[in-house]
Write a protein that holds these residues in place. Structure first.
Motif: not given
Length: 571
Positions: A18, A20-21, A160-161, A164-165, A169-170, A193-194
């Protein structure tokens, strides 16, 4: 991995992790259009693995061949854990590969699948923040040509949420245009966002088709590739960016190498939240206190500590069979020492122990768990040495920690490892036989039972006879117990009722039958995961191996009259 995947039926597909945004790498966020390039146009190579690959894997050989990253299956759905993940993740990281786990999306809510994934990878030491750890991956593909039950943009977004939490990272998404169009009905908002990891196996040079107007960052271009260090076919990938960019995603500064799963400050826990810090049980990190005393193991040593070291070497990617005997089989400890900057003297002392041990807790799987279970079994705990850290292993750990003045957190970290390895195990001494074995190499019933009892193997069940069994057969089954760490239950010996055909029959003392159910499940798992599978005997599956220099043939015998068992010939 095909979109109608070979990884279904509990193997996932591609994987990787992944970004990170906001890290600003256009090439990794899929903004650039695909080109008519072949995979050879991209120089950063990786591959992916699961329990379906032949093990052990020689990770260092892959590094030497120029591979930089690997993605490893951890979970599927809401309950499946890949039994090779923890060991593979540790071994790949320590060999210098950038690594990340992936989850194969199956039935169940997105949140429930994410919780299962997060628990499992944390128990193996993944937190997405240590040097060399790439972000996590979710694999979205059809299962036997069908969309996963209940899959939708909403459920994928929930997965995904949650992920991510947990890791900050995404996650990367492995998927295809076909999956997005068919299973998500063209609604790809959750993937915005991935980074995308996409397959494209066809001939020619055309790259994967875009998903939701976005292009690939990682391309899985074959599932029939060849990677040094892996036996058989391999899934091979390329990364669109530069090696420097990928290293930045893996939190690696110039010249830095991956630290491995146990080298950070966080500790695996059994919940879905972040770790609360290690107590006296876990020791707070990968290294025990500098004042800790460790035993010295060298050529000729025997016992459970040797078995433990062998399991830990296997967990680190070395090709070692855990037979409890420090001989040529274990002398590749030197390779482990060289890879960790230690003196390659083939002596396992304090410095090597400190590098070998790794924190394991409930939910962890692999050879490091087998090492812990072998130690716990040495203290009289009736647990299977199966490599799965479940409730029984945790309960035995808590009891040991309480009895040795450690924080009873159920996590085996450096301090608990040190106490386990240095403690006095209940290893019985071997009494002298009442009379020497006959010149023909056969034993009396009493001699056979005496040798089995000395090795911790109970008398056979029922009317099983060992009169006239070959001494080498008894030595073989004792070696099997040492190598596997399992409880051995003998259900058949030299008594009448067996086939007498062939020189290597039960009647001639070459064969023993072992239980497959209950305690025998440990033996079954060990044989099927460590021994070499051969051609079947009739309709019965067969494996082969060597135990302390004794050839063993394992047949999973399914008689028409019932009573499934292992029919093992020792030669």
């Amino acid at each position: 991995m095909r979109i109608i995947s070979k990884k279904t039926g509990l193997q996932a597909g591609a994987m990787v992790a992944v970004a990170a945004a906001g890290f600003g790498l256009i090439s990794f966020m899929g903004q650039e259009q695909a080109q008519a390039n072949s995979p050879a146009a991209y120089g950063v190579k990786g591959f992916d693995t699961s329990h379906h690959n032949s093990h052990p894997i020689q990770w260092s050989a892959s590094v030497r061949a120029g591979y930089s990253f690997v993605f490893q299956k951890a979970t599927q759905g809401t309950g499946y854990r890949d039994p090779q993940f923890a060991g593979d993740f540790a071994g790949a990281s320590r060999a210098g590969l950038m690594a990340a786990p992936y989850h194969f999306y199956d039935s169940g809510s997105g949140v429930a699948q994410a919780d299962h994934f997060i628990r499992t990878v944390r128990a193996a030491g993944y937190d997405g923040k240590r040097a060399g750890q790439l972000p996590p991956v979710v694999d979205l593909e059809k299962i036997r040509g069908r969309c996963p039950a209940g899959v939708s943009n909403t459920q994928v977004a929930a997965f995904l949420t949650k992920t991510r939490q947990a890791f900050g990272v995404n996650p990367i998404v492995y998927t295809s245009k076909d999956f997005a169009d068919t299973c998500l009905r063209g609604n790809t908002g959750a993937l915005a966002n991935s980074p995308l990891w996409q397959p494209r196996y066809g001939s020619g040079t055309r790259e994967p088709a875009p998903v939701g107007g976005r292009y690939w960052s990682i391309w899985q271009y074959t599932e029939n590739g060849s990677v040094p260090g892996l036996r058989g076919k391999a899934d091979v990938n390329v990364y669109k960016g530069t090696l420097t960019q990928l290293r930045a995603l893996a939190q690696l500064s110039p010249g830095q190498t991956p630290t491995g799963p146990g080298a950070g400050t966080s500790t695996p826990t059994t919940g879905t939240g972040t770790g609360t810090g290690a107590g006296a049980g876990a020791g707070g990190g990968a290294s025990a206190p500098s004042t800790a005393v460790w035993p010295l193991l060298k050529n000729g040593a025997r016992g459970v500590n040797v078995t433990t070291a062998q399991h830990l070497l296997a967990a680190a990617g070395q090709s070692v069979t855990a037979d409890g005997i420090y001989g040529p089989n274990t002398q590749n400890a030197a390779a482990f020492q060289r890879s960790h900057g230690l003196t390659a003297d083939e002596i396992i002392g304090p410095n090597t122990w400190n590098k070998l041990v790794r924190t394991v807790g409930q939910g962890a799987n692999g050879a490091a768990v087998k090492a812990a279970q072998a130690q716990l079994a040495g203290y009289g705990n009736r647990i299977a040495v199966d490599g799965a850290f479940g409730p029984a292993t945790r309960n035995a750990t808590v009891a040991f920690q309480r009895s040795h003045g450690l924080t009873a957190d159920g996590i085996i970290g450096p301090k608990t490892w040190n106490k386990l390895i240095n403690g006095a195990k209940s290893a019985p001494t071997t009494p002298a036989p009442t009379q020497p074995a006959p010149a023909n190499g056969r034993l009396t019933q009493r001699q056979a039972l005496t040798q089995l009892a000395a090795a911790g193997i109970k008398a056979p069940v029922g009317r099983t006879s060992l009169a006239g069994v070959r001494a080498r057969t008894i030595q073989g089954v004792i070696a099997l117990k040492k190598a596997s760490g399992c409880t051995i239950v003998i259900t058949g010996g030299t008594e009448s009722g067996h086939s007498t055909r062939g020189n290597h029959s039960h009647a001639n003392g070459y064969k023993l039958d072992l239980r497959t159910r209950d305690e025998g499940g440990c033996v079954t798992n060990w044989i099927k995961t460590t021994q070499r599978k051969g051609a079947p005997r009739g309709t019965d599956a067969r494996w082969h191996g060597t135990l302390a220099g004794i050839s063993a043939e394992y047949v999973y015998e399914v008689p028409r009259s019932g009573g499934v068992h292992w029919d093992i010939t020792f030669i």
